[in-house]
Each structure stands twice: as C-alpha cells, then as structure tokens.
Design a protein around this motif. Structure first.
Motif, PDB file in Angstrom:
ATOM      1  N   ALA A  49       0.831  -1.207   0.000  1.00  0.00           N
ATOM      2  CA  ALA A  49       0.000   0.000   0.000  1.00  0.00           C
ATOM      3  C   ALA A  49       0.864   1.255   0.000  1.00  0.00           C
ATOM      4  O   ALA A  49       0.551   2.243  -0.694  1.00  0.00           O
ATOM      5  CB  ALA A  49      -0.929  -0.007   1.215  1.00  0.00           C
ATOM      6  N   SER A  53       0.902   3.857  -3.137  1.00  0.00           N
ATOM      7  CA  SER A  53       0.504   5.242  -2.863  1.00  0.00           C
ATOM      8  C   SER A  53       1.601   6.218  -3.263  1.00  0.00           C
ATOM      9  O   SER A  53       1.332   7.285  -3.844  1.00  0.00           O
ATOM     10  CB  SER A  53       0.173   5.393  -1.376  1.00  0.00           C
ATOM     11  OG  SER A  53      -0.914   4.579  -1.016  1.00  0.00           O
ATOM     12  N   VAL A 111      -5.090   2.187   3.215  1.00  0.00           N
ATOM     13  CA  VAL A 111      -4.784   2.750   1.904  1.00  0.00           C
ATOM     14  C   VAL A 111      -4.975   4.263   1.914  1.00  0.00           C
ATOM     15  O   VAL A 111      -4.143   5.026   1.383  1.00  0.00           O
ATOM     16  CB  VAL A 111      -5.649   2.089   0.818  1.00  0.00           C
ATOM     17  CG1 VAL A 111      -5.413   2.752  -0.532  1.00  0.00           C
ATOM     18  CG2 VAL A 111      -5.356   0.598   0.738  1.00  0.00           C
ATOM     19  N   GLU A 114      -2.078   5.935   3.789  1.00  0.00           N
ATOM     20  CA  GLU A 114      -0.825   5.938   3.033  1.00  0.00           C
ATOM     21  C   GLU A 114      -0.870   6.944   1.882  1.00  0.00           C
ATOM     22  O   GLU A 114       0.112   7.666   1.612  1.00  0.00           O
ATOM     23  CB  GLU A 114      -0.537   4.535   2.492  1.00  0.00           C
ATOM     24  CG  GLU A 114      -0.246   3.492   3.563  1.00  0.00           C
ATOM     25  CD  GLU A 114       1.055   3.765   4.293  1.00  0.00           C
ATOM     26  OE1 GLU A 114       1.861   4.597   3.828  1.00  0.00           O
ATOM     27  OE2 GLU A 114       1.264   3.150   5.358  1.00  0.00           O
ATOM     28  N   LEU A 158      -3.908   1.559  -6.681  1.00  0.00           N
ATOM     29  CA  LEU A 158      -3.686   1.512  -5.229  1.00  0.00           C
ATOM     30  C   LEU A 158      -3.948   0.139  -4.621  1.00  0.00           C
ATOM     31  O   LEU A 158      -3.533  -0.116  -3.488  1.00  0.00           O
ATOM     32  CB  LEU A 158      -4.587   2.533  -4.523  1.00  0.00           C
ATOM     33  CG  LEU A 158      -4.226   4.010  -4.699  1.00  0.00           C
ATOM     34  CD1 LEU A 158      -5.222   4.881  -3.943  1.00  0.00           C
ATOM     35  CD2 LEU A 158      -2.820   4.288  -4.210  1.00  0.00           C
ATOM     36  N   TYR A 159      -4.655  -0.727  -5.322  1.00  0.00           N
ATOM     37  CA  TYR A 159      -5.050  -2.026  -4.762  1.00  0.00           C
ATOM     38  C   TYR A 159      -4.398  -3.137  -5.559  1.00  0.00           C
ATOM     39  O   TYR A 159      -4.539  -3.194  -6.780  1.00  0.00           O
ATOM     40  CB  TYR A 159      -6.572  -2.187  -4.771  1.00  0.00           C
ATOM     41  CG  TYR A 159      -7.276  -1.196  -3.869  1.00  0.00           C
ATOM     42  CD1 TYR A 159      -7.510  -1.494  -2.534  1.00  0.00           C
ATOM     43  CD2 TYR A 159      -7.692   0.026  -4.378  1.00  0.00           C
ATOM     44  CE1 TYR A 159      -8.158  -0.576  -1.715  1.00  0.00           C
ATOM     45  CE2 TYR A 159      -8.339   0.945  -3.564  1.00  0.00           C
ATOM     46  CZ  TYR A 159      -8.565   0.641  -2.222  1.00  0.00           C
ATOM     47  OH  TYR A 159      -9.191   1.550  -1.417  1.00  0.00           O
TER      48      TYR A 159
END
Length: 444
Positions: A49, A53, A111, A114, A158-159
C-alpha cells in the motif's frame, strides 16, 4: 469460585465428542490463520500500500510540475494524452476554480492513510481525494495557482490483486481443511455412537447381535469388552434362571404334598390355618421368583402401550376396581410387554388395595411417554416413598399377605421401568392420595 468462573465458558462449549474434537482440531488452525493474516497486513499489505501510494503520488507530482513549467494549452493537451496513455491518468484542468473541499487529516483506512501521507509529502499544496468515485476509479483534486486540476486514476493503481488472491487462498484452504476434518472426525465418532446405542439397547433387552467392533483401536477394545460383558451377563442370567427353576421345583413339590395331606384332614381351625399358610407360601414363592427372574428371556418388541393399559384396566374392572382411563395419543415403542404389563399391574394392584378409585392418564410428554396413576387412598408419607421401592419393605407392618402383600410390587415396577430406560416417581395426587408417574423414554 472455580466452577462459577468456568460455568459461562462451559455453557458455550459443545457437549458432543464430535463438536469438541472439531474444536480442539480447528482452534489451532484458526489461530494460525489469524496470525498469518495479521503478519500479512503488518508487512506485505502495509508495504504494498505504501509503495503504490507513493507511486501514484509521484505521478501526480510530476504532472503538476510539468504544468507549472509549461502552462500553455498546447502542452496541456499533450500532457493529457501522454498521461492517459502512459500513466493511466485522466487529467481535467478547471481554470479559475477554487478547491471547495480539502483533505486535511488522514481518512480511516490503511490505503487512505498511506495515500494522504504520500500526497502531503510530494504536493505541498491543498488537495482532496475520493477513493470511491465509482467501482473502478478514484479521483484526486489539487489546487493550483490558475485553477483546480482533477486527476482520475483506476483503483488498481492503489489495490494489489495479490491481496484478494491471498485471502481467497486462506479461506479456500480453511474450508477444505475443515471439511476434511469434519468427515474424518465423523467417521471416528460413529463407532462410539454405535457402541453407546448397542449398550443402551442391551440394557433395555433389545437384540444387539449384529453389533461388531469397528473404528480406532481404543474403540474396538471398548466394543470387544462390551461384547464380553454382554456374554458374561447372558450366561449369568441363564444360570440364575436355571437355578431358580430348580428351586421352584424343589419348593413346590413339598408344598404340593402338604396341600394333599391337609386336604385329607378333617376341617378344623388348625387345619384351615395351615391351608392358608400353604397358600401364602405359594404366593410368596411366586413373588420371589418373579422378582429374581425379572425380564430374563423376554425380547423387546414394538408394542402399543395404550392396548396394554386397556387390557390391564379391563382385568382390574372385572375384579371390582373402579378405574377411569384416558389415553391421549397412539403410544408405540419397543418394550418387553410382559415386564411392562407386570409393572402396570403391580401399580394398579397397590392402588386397588388402599384406594377406592383410580384415575389413569397416558400421553406423550416431550421425548417420553408418561402414565400417571392418581388414587384417592391415604397416600404415602414423603419420607417413606423411597423405602417403598426396597425389596420386601411393607408399609403395612403385619405379616398378613392379604393386606400388605409380599413387599415386592413396587420394586418389580421400578426395575421394569429402569430396564426400559425410564423411572417410577411417587408424588402427591392433586385431589389427595398418591400419584404414581411411570415415565418411559421414546428416543431409543
């Protein structure tokens, strides 16, 4: 104090061997998976994460720096095309706009936190982001000197998909392991249940000849011990029956000679008294043999309790006893008919000896069949009720067999009830007198 503390915990614990075995087996597995997931979140998820980010925040910072260096419209169009093709970012510049909403504090979520930290470090200017623009996209809005820059990026920036694969693997492997454990433990517990059922059937006189040892070595050992015990008890009962048959023959022979000798004597008070003594001795011998013989040799069969009650009440009515019978349901179960008939007969005979009227009610109560006998006699004191079930105990202190009996009626009745897994209870009748409750369990 220890029992009070353990009580609430025990109330939530499974009571069966299968449930407890699965709990013992699955608890360490569940704890291991929880620790694994926590370590994953602490290390892998946190690292991934943070890196994702920072990568997205770096791209946003690059775009803003480029706009600051080349603010003309031509360079902006080139940047929009290049960012969409190379960085998967959709840029929309809103000139002369002011950012209405800002993200000043880290939102809840790993998330979000971050991303906030990364943007705050790299942009050094007001910004706002929304990770739930739709199912596939997120939005970042940044305040510039000339207006507001809106950046729309795919959520996968982001994932990481490996996170979901990891969780699916954990959940899938857990379900497979739990399924295998349930199947295995059920196979291990099944022989124990069969052993318990066979022991219960043997105690109620049901034939268990098809039972054979199976399962783990310890269960087979217990099953073999049960079969050996069953054979020893069978031999003991057979020997006792043979002995009683011999005793019966030996006792009846002199009694028969005495009856013949007395029949040849002229009637006199002394001779009549001896005749009555011989009759009493025969009755006592029959009662002793019935008590000692118990239920030997009788097999349990499917029978209707209502019919047994109806037949027995009919015999008692012919003897002049006043009985009110009510049967609520169709009462069928496996039982030894002669044993139950003897039990019911002894209870009704006692009521007929001491009471004028008897009420009999039979019906189903939960998992039991219950037969209630209420009479209008003098009843039995509470402190004497348990003594009534002792062999040869009589409340009537005289030795007159006509008034007090032999003292085995209720003993035989309780033995019969317990032989079927049930019980006989003595209570106060609602209208005075004695209430006898015969309870026979259905679920066998």
């Amino acid at each position: 104090m220890g029992n009070e503390q353990n009580g609430p915990i025990k109330s939530f614990m499974p009571t069966g061997l299968l449930g407890r075995s699965l709990l013992i087996l699955m608890t360490p597995m569940l704890l291991l998976q929880i620790v694994t997931v926590l370590i994953f979140f602490e290390r892998h998820w946190d690292t991934v994460a943070r890196q994702l980010s920072r990568g997205l925040a770096g791209d946003v910072a690059y775009v803003i720096d480029y706009i600051g260096q080349f603010p003309d419209e031509e360079h902006l169009k080139w940047l929009q095309h290049s960012a969409r093709a190379r960085l998967q970012l959709d840029l929309v510049f809103e000139p002369d706009e002011i950012l209405q909403e800002q993200t000043d504090t880290p939102p809840f979520g790993l998330v979000s936190e971050e991303l906030f930290v990364a943007l705050d470090e790299r942009l050094a200017r007001p910004f706002y982001f929304n990770l739930d623009l739709d199912d596939n996209r997120l939005e970042i809005r940044v305040q510039l000197k000339e207006g507001v820059l809106s950046i729309v990026a795919p959520r996968k920036r982001l994932y990481n998909s490996t996170t979901y694969i990891f969780f699916m693997w954990i959940a899938g492997s857990a379900l497979i392991l739990y399924g295998v454990a349930v199947i295995f433990m059920r196979n291990q517990v099944r022989p124990i249940r069969r052993l318990a059922k066979a022991a219960d059937q043997f105690g109620r006189g049901v034939d268990v000849e098809d039972f054979k040892p199976e399962g783990a070595a310890e269960v087979r050992m217990a099953a073999s011990s049960f079969m050996a015990m069953r054979d020893r008890i069978g031999r003991h009962l057979s020997q006792r029956t043979a002995l009683l048959a011999g005793v019966s023959h030996d006792l009846r022979t002199p009694l028969t000679r005495m009856k013949l000798e007395l029949a040849m004597q002229q009637s006199s008070p002394g001779v009549d008294a001896l005749k009555q003594d011989v009759v009493d001795m025969e009755r006592m011998v029959d009662a002793y043999l019935a008590f000692a013989r118990g239920e030997e040799g009788e097999k349990a069969v499917l029978a209707d309790i209502g019919k047994l009650l109806t037949d027995q009440v009919g015999e008692s009515l012919r003897d002049g006893q006043q009985i009110d019978l009510h049967i609520e349901d169709h009462l069928e179960m496996e039982l030894r008919t002669q044993s139950v008939r003897r039990c019911i007969s002894n209870i009704m005979s006692n009521a007929g000896r001491y009471a004028n009227n008897l009420s009999v009610r039979a019906g189903r109560r939960g998992q039991d069949y219950e037969i209630v006998f209420d009479d209008d006699g003098p009843g039995i004191p509470a402190d004497k009720r348990e003594d009534v079930f002792k062999p040869f105990f009589r409340l009537e202190e005289s030795r007159n067999q006509a008034t007090g009996g032999v003292g085995l009626g209720m003993t035989i009745a309780r033995d019969s009830a317990r032989g079927h897994g049930g019980e006989v209870f003595l209570e106060d009748a609602p209208g005075g007198g004695l209430r006898v409750r015969l309870v026979l369990p259905i679920g066998h």
